[in-house]
Design a protein around this motif. Structure first.
Motif, short mmCIF file in Angstrom:
data_model
loop_
_atom_site.label_atom_id
_atom_site.label_comp_id
_atom_site.label_asym_id
_atom_site.label_seq_id
_atom_site.Cartn_x
_atom_site.Cartn_y
_atom_site.Cartn_z
N VAL A 100 53.43 29.00 31.55
CA VAL A 100 52.62 27.56 30.26
C VAL A 100 53.89 26.99 30.82
CG1 VAL A 100 53.19 27.10 28.00
CG2 VAL A 100 52.82 29.35 28.90
N GLN A 101 53.11 25.56 31.61
CA GLN A 101 54.07 24.16 32.06
C GLN A 101 53.91 22.76 31.02
OE1 GLN A 101 52.37 23.67 36.07
NE2 GLN A 101 54.16 21.63 36.06
N GLU A 102 55.15 22.22 30.43
CA GLU A 102 55.33 21.47 29.84
C GLU A 102 54.15 19.86 30.25
OE1 GLU A 102 55.41 18.66 26.23
OE2 GLU A 102 55.89 20.94 26.87
N ASN A 103 52.68 19.77 28.69
CA ASN A 103 52.60 19.00 29.48
C ASN A 103 51.30 19.06 30.32
OD1 ASN A 103 51.40 15.82 28.35
ND2 ASN A 103 52.18 15.19 30.10
N TYR A 104 50.30 20.08 30.81
CA TYR A 104 50.27 20.66 31.69
C TYR A 104 48.96 21.37 31.07
CZ TYR A 104 48.63 19.99 36.73
OH TYR A 104 48.50 19.76 38.23
N VAL A 105 49.93 22.60 32.24
CA VAL A 105 48.49 24.23 31.80
C VAL A 105 49.20 25.09 31.18
CG1 VAL A 105 46.76 23.32 33.73
CG2 VAL A 105 48.97 24.85 34.15
N VAL A 106 47.81 25.58 30.14
CA VAL A 106 48.49 27.22 29.68
C VAL A 106 47.50 28.36 30.64
CG1 VAL A 106 48.15 29.31 28.57
CG2 VAL A 106 49.10 27.49 27.75
N GLN A 107 48.65 29.47 31.96
CA GLN A 107 47.46 29.96 32.44
C GLN A 107 48.16 31.82 32.64
OE1 GLN A 107 48.22 29.43 36.64
NE2 GLN A 107 47.78 31.02 37.65
N TRP A 108 46.41 32.51 33.38
CA TRP A 108 46.58 34.19 32.70
C TRP A 108 46.17 34.59 33.60
CZ3 TRP A 108 42.98 30.52 29.58
CH2 TRP A 108 42.15 30.98 29.00
N GLY A 109 46.45 35.39 33.60
CA GLY A 109 46.13 36.29 34.95
C GLY A 109 46.94 37.88 35.79
N ASP A 110 46.80 37.84 36.20
CA ASP A 110 47.95 39.08 36.88
C ASP A 110 49.18 38.71 37.82
OD1 ASP A 110 48.46 41.85 37.80
OD2 ASP A 110 46.57 42.24 38.71
N PRO A 111 50.13 38.99 37.06
CA PRO A 111 51.44 39.00 37.95
C PRO A 111 51.36 39.12 38.87
CG PRO A 111 51.56 40.64 35.58
CD PRO A 111 50.19 40.45 35.65
N ALA A 112 51.17 40.39 39.00
CA ALA A 112 51.72 41.09 39.89
C ALA A 112 51.34 40.34 41.37
CB ALA A 112 50.95 42.57 40.31
N ASP A 113 51.86 40.20 42.32
CA ASP A 113 51.91 39.28 43.34
C ASP A 113 50.81 41.05 45.10
OD1 ASP A 113 52.00 38.26 46.43
OD2 ASP A 113 54.26 37.09 45.95
N PRO A 114 50.34 39.42 45.37
CA PRO A 114 48.71 40.83 46.24
C PRO A 114 49.64 40.79 47.74
CG PRO A 114 48.08 38.63 45.78
CD PRO A 114 49.47 38.90 44.47
N GLU A 115 50.53 40.52 48.22
CA GLU A 115 51.52 40.21 49.12
C GLU A 115 52.31 40.98 49.47
OE1 GLU A 115 52.32 36.48 50.69
OE2 GLU A 115 50.53 35.97 50.70
N LYS A 116 53.64 41.07 48.31
CA LYS A 116 55.01 41.53 47.53
C LYS A 116 54.44 43.65 47.58
CE LYS A 116 57.10 38.22 47.62
NZ LYS A 116 58.25 36.49 46.89
N GLU A 117 53.46 43.16 46.07
CA GLU A 117 53.03 43.89 45.85
C GLU A 117 51.58 44.45 45.69
OE1 GLU A 117 56.06 43.81 41.14
OE2 GLU A 117 54.69 41.60 42.07
N VAL A 121 48.25 45.55 42.21
CA VAL A 121 47.13 44.15 41.90
C VAL A 121 45.95 45.06 40.57
CG1 VAL A 121 45.12 42.66 42.42
CG2 VAL A 121 48.00 42.50 43.75
N ARG A 122 45.78 44.82 40.23
CA ARG A 122 44.61 45.08 39.76
C ARG A 122 43.40 45.18 39.94
NH1 ARG A 122 43.91 44.26 32.72
NH2 ARG A 122 46.20 45.74 33.25
N PRO A 123 42.67 46.40 40.13
CA PRO A 123 41.45 46.42 41.00
C PRO A 123 40.14 45.57 39.95
CG PRO A 123 41.66 48.25 40.02
CD PRO A 123 42.90 47.55 39.98
N ILE A 124 39.26 44.99 40.85
CA ILE A 124 38.32 44.42 40.17
C ILE A 124 36.88 45.46 40.35
CG2 ILE A 124 36.75 42.31 40.27
CD1 ILE A 124 38.60 40.20 41.13
N LYS A 125 36.46 45.37 39.46
CA LYS A 125 35.37 46.56 39.62
C LYS A 125 34.07 46.25 39.95
CE LYS A 125 37.62 49.22 36.74
NZ LYS A 125 38.16 50.14 35.31
N THR A 126 33.09 45.40 38.99
CA THR A 126 32.09 44.59 39.63
C THR A 126 31.62 43.38 39.58
OG1 THR A 126 32.00 44.40 36.75
CG2 THR A 126 31.07 46.91 37.27
#
Length: 313
Positions: A100-117, A121-126
């Motif tokens: 949540v960046q002031e005066n800019y955007v709210v962003q949602w999704g998977d917080p896991a880092d695909p390179e580090k974790e 990472v939640r798999p995408i199925k379909t």
């Protein structure tokens, strides 16, 4: 005889007097005061409004309530289809608002880092995990109500099927504009690195410099207050630094998949009507008593797109 002559002379004088002194003109009617934007909406007809299409409406469910988003398949058909596929496989359920960046955007999704974790990472199925960017589309066949005041980010600005939009007639392209409430698709450095698995909503001053650099897939039509009051992130670019700061996403659903009794009824002012033209003109020339200077201009993102509650159909 004398009385008759006198009477005739008096009558003649009266007639002559009337001819020489015509009656005063009727007072002019007071000028009709142009309506304010609120009055334009009050006088609108039912045909000036349209109901949301459940198949192209998304519900973002938070603990504090529901955010209603209208999708834009005319501008981003592949991403809209993929976002709906993600919602239908319940990909977003239990993920988080991570930025949540002031005066800019709210962003949602998977917080896991695909390179580090990678294992977290939640798999995408379909759905697809990457798509080519849909930053603009062919302008031909796109309905467009042009704004009189022009635009500094595009040759023309206006509205298309309820969305703030811009177009380049010479280049033959049209696109959705990054106005307040716009729904965007997060991506990496390459144009084909987004899928809709990460989404954001503009909550601040319109970042129009992002136009044609990110796919816009829709806009919020109800529930912005649930996003704008979220705690600002303390990390770079407004990212939350600790998992305890994350705001859980309960669910994301396509409205068509929700029982009718549980849907949120919303209808939107059509942007292809004389009523909308009058609404824009009232925004260009502010007619409320408070305004000392009516301005006489309006920018694209300063034309709010009216929405109101409606019976669920």
């Amino acid at each position: 005889m004398k009385k008759s002559v006198v009477g005739s002379l008096f009558l003649s004088a009266s007639i002559l007097g009337c001819a020489q002194h015509p009656s005063a003109p009727a007072p002019a009617s007071p000028p009709v005061k142009p309506p304010t934007s609120a009055e334009v909406l009050e006088r609108s007809a039912p045909s000036d409004w349209r109901v949301l299409d459940p198949e192209n409406t998304l519900y973002l469910e938070l603990a504090t309530g529901r955010v209603v988003l209208e999708l834009a398949p005319a501008f981003a058909p592949a991403h809209v289809a993929n976002i709906k596929a993600l919602a239908r496989e319940k990909y977003f359920d239990g993920l988080v608002i991570l930025r949540v960046q002031e005066n800019y955007v709210v962003q949602w999704g998977d917080p896991a880092d695909p390179e580090k974790e990678p294992g977290k990472v939640r798999p995408i199925k379909t759905a697809k995990d990457a798509l080519p960017g849909e930053f603009a589309r062919a302008a031909e066949g796109v309905p467009f109500t042009k704004l009189a005041d022009g635009d500094i980010y595009a040759p023309e600005a206006g509205h298309s099927a309820g969305f703030p939009a811009a177009r380049d007639p010479a280049g033959g392209k049209a696109w959705v504009a990054h106005c307040y409430g716009a729904l965007g698709v997060s991506r990496g450095n390459t144009a084909d690195s987004g899928s809709g698995s990460g989404l954001y909503v503009v909550i601040g001053h319109a970042p129009r410099h992002l136009d044609r650099n990110i796919t816009l897939a829709g806009r919020v039509v109800r529930g912005m207050e649930l996003l704008t009051v979220l705690p600002r992130g303390t990390g770079a670019l407004g990212f939350y630094e600790k998992p305890a700061q994350y705001v859980p996403v309960k669910a994301v659903r396509v409205a068509a998949d929700v029982p009718a009794a549980q849907r949120t009824g919303v209808e939107l002012l059509r942007t292809d009507t004389p009523t909308f033209a009058a609404f824009v003109e009232a925004r260009r020339n502010r007619r409320e008593e408070w305004f000392l200077d009516p301005v006489g201009h309006v920018e694209l993102c300063n034309v709010p797109l009216p929405a109101r509650p409606a019976a669920v159909r």
